[in-house]
Design a protein around this motif. Structure first.
Motif, PDB file in Angstrom:
ATOM      1  N   THR A  43      87.290 -10.390   9.742  1.00 27.14           N
ATOM      2  CA  THR A  43      87.571 -10.528   8.312  1.00 27.14           C
ATOM      3  C   THR A  43      86.620 -11.552   7.726  1.00 27.14           C
ATOM      4  O   THR A  43      86.567 -12.696   8.196  1.00 27.14           O
ATOM      5  CB  THR A  43      89.023 -10.959   8.067  1.00 27.14           C
ATOM      6  OG1 THR A  43      89.905  -9.977   8.643  1.00 27.14           O
ATOM      7  CG2 THR A  43      89.306 -11.082   6.579  1.00 27.14           C
ATOM      8  N   ASN A  75      85.683   0.761   6.680  1.00 25.69           N
ATOM      9  CA  ASN A  75      86.471   0.840   5.457  1.00 25.69           C
ATOM     10  C   ASN A  75      86.035  -0.277   4.518  1.00 25.69           C
ATOM     11  O   ASN A  75      86.107  -1.457   4.878  1.00 25.69           O
ATOM     12  CB  ASN A  75      87.970   0.717   5.766  1.00 25.69           C
ATOM     13  CG  ASN A  75      88.478   1.889   6.598  1.00 25.69           C
ATOM     14  OD1 ASN A  75      88.069   3.023   6.367  1.00 25.69           O
ATOM     15  ND2 ASN A  75      89.346   1.615   7.567  1.00 25.69           N
ATOM     16  N   ILE A  76      85.603   0.093   3.335  1.00 22.42           N
ATOM     17  CA  ILE A  76      85.139  -0.876   2.346  1.00 22.42           C
ATOM     18  C   ILE A  76      86.035  -0.745   1.125  1.00 22.42           C
ATOM     19  O   ILE A  76      86.083   0.304   0.477  1.00 22.42           O
ATOM     20  CB  ILE A  76      83.662  -0.640   1.976  1.00 22.42           C
ATOM     21  CG1 ILE A  76      82.786  -0.741   3.234  1.00 22.42           C
ATOM     22  CG2 ILE A  76      83.213  -1.620   0.906  1.00 22.42           C
ATOM     23  CD1 ILE A  76      81.343  -0.370   3.004  1.00 22.42           C
ATOM     24  N   GLY A  77      86.749  -1.792   0.794  1.00 22.63           N
ATOM     25  CA  GLY A  77      87.670  -1.743  -0.326  1.00 22.63           C
ATOM     26  C   GLY A  77      87.027  -1.969  -1.664  1.00 22.63           C
ATOM     27  O   GLY A  77      87.593  -1.607  -2.707  1.00 22.63           O
ATOM     28  N   GLY A  78      85.843  -2.507  -1.715  1.00 20.13           N
ATOM     29  CA  GLY A  78      85.172  -2.780  -2.983  1.00 20.13           C
ATOM     30  C   GLY A  78      83.900  -1.974  -3.111  1.00 20.13           C
ATOM     31  O   GLY A  78      83.714  -0.941  -2.462  1.00 20.13           O
ATOM     32  N   THR A  79      83.006  -2.462  -3.960  1.00 20.03           N
ATOM     33  CA  THR A  79      81.742  -1.776  -4.234  1.00 20.03           C
ATOM     34  C   THR A  79      80.733  -2.091  -3.146  1.00 20.03           C
ATOM     35  O   THR A  79      80.640  -3.217  -2.652  1.00 20.03           O
ATOM     36  CB  THR A  79      81.188  -2.229  -5.599  1.00 20.03           C
ATOM     37  OG1 THR A  79      82.176  -1.964  -6.599  1.00 20.03           O
ATOM     38  CG2 THR A  79      79.898  -1.506  -5.934  1.00 20.03           C
ATOM     39  N   THR A  80      79.952  -1.057  -2.785  1.00 18.57           N
ATOM     40  CA  THR A  80      78.887  -1.222  -1.810  1.00 18.57           C
ATOM     41  C   THR A  80      77.548  -0.991  -2.496  1.00 18.57           C
ATOM     42  O   THR A  80      77.332   0.069  -3.097  1.00 18.57           O
ATOM     43  CB  THR A  80      79.047  -0.242  -0.638  1.00 18.57           C
ATOM     44  OG1 THR A  80      80.316  -0.471  -0.009  1.00 18.57           O
ATOM     45  CG2 THR A  80      77.948  -0.441   0.387  1.00 18.57           C
TER      46      THR A  80
END
Length: 211
Positions: free
Chosen positions: A10, A28-33
């Motif tokens: 994390t 897994n990406i919870g925001g913008t990449t």
């Protein structure tokens, strides 16, 4: 050296990698990449949400769309466009080149042709056909119904009538009238010039000679 993590990592802040990152499992990406360089995907790319492309999309292989394709701007096809199903156009269709239709063309509304119309086969008009200008027929003309001419009818060649010829008005013949069969006149015959009979003249009624 190398670092192997057997559990979850994390990162609360920004993570910067100055070299390659290899992940053998899911990411897994919870925001913008944001990817500043090129991105290469060796397998299938599945996106559950909307995809916004700020530049050109180039596809080297075939493209299959299982849903509706909406194009807000112009669509340019450098090659042939093949549509297997019905095509619905809600506005004007403009074609700069030739149009080839391998099957029937059905038009529910009016059709306006500003140029010449060439038909290689039979033209069938279910309704009335109106011509505002001259009609030129280089071949034979067959009319199975009645022919009504509102103006003058000029026939440069021979005219053959297989049935009865009925003329409601006066008839003017600029040359000789030859009748191969019998002639019956129910009214008065007026002859302005000489009358020559090559054979016998039979008069069944009274004969009045005024001169």
């Amino acid at each position: 050296g190398a670092t192997n993590l057997a559990s979850t990592v994390t990162v609360v802040g920004a993570g910067t990698f100055k070299d390659d990152v290899s992940v053998s499992g899911n990411v897994n990406i919870g925001g913008t990449t944001t990817i500043a360089g090129n991105a290469s995907v060796g397998g299938t790319l599945s996106v559950g949400g909307a995809v916004h492309l700020a530049s050109t999309l180039t596809v080297a292989g075939n493209t299959t769309l299982t849903g509706t394709l909406g194009v807000g701007g112009a669509a340019n096809f450098a090659s042939t466009a093949t549509v297997e199903g019905a095509t619905h156009l809600k506005s004007t269709l403009s074609v700069g080149g030739a149009t080839h239709l391998a099957s029937t063309l059905t038009v529910a509304g009016n059709t306006t042709l500003t140029g010449n119309l060439g038909i290689g086969g039979t033209l069938t008009a279910v309704g009335k056909a109106e011509f505002d200008d001259d009609v030129c027929v280089s071949g034979n003309t067959i009319l199975v119904g009645n022919l009504a001419v509102g103006g003058t009818a000029t026939v440069a060649g021979n005219a053959s009538v297989g049935g009865t010829l009925s003329v409601g008005g006066a008839t003017h013949l600029a040359s000789t009238l030859t009748v191969a069969g019998n002639t019956t006149l129910t009214g008065t015959l007026g002859v302005g010039g000489a009358a020559n009979f090559a054979s016998t003249a039979t008069v069944e009624g009274a004969t009045h000679l005024q001169s």
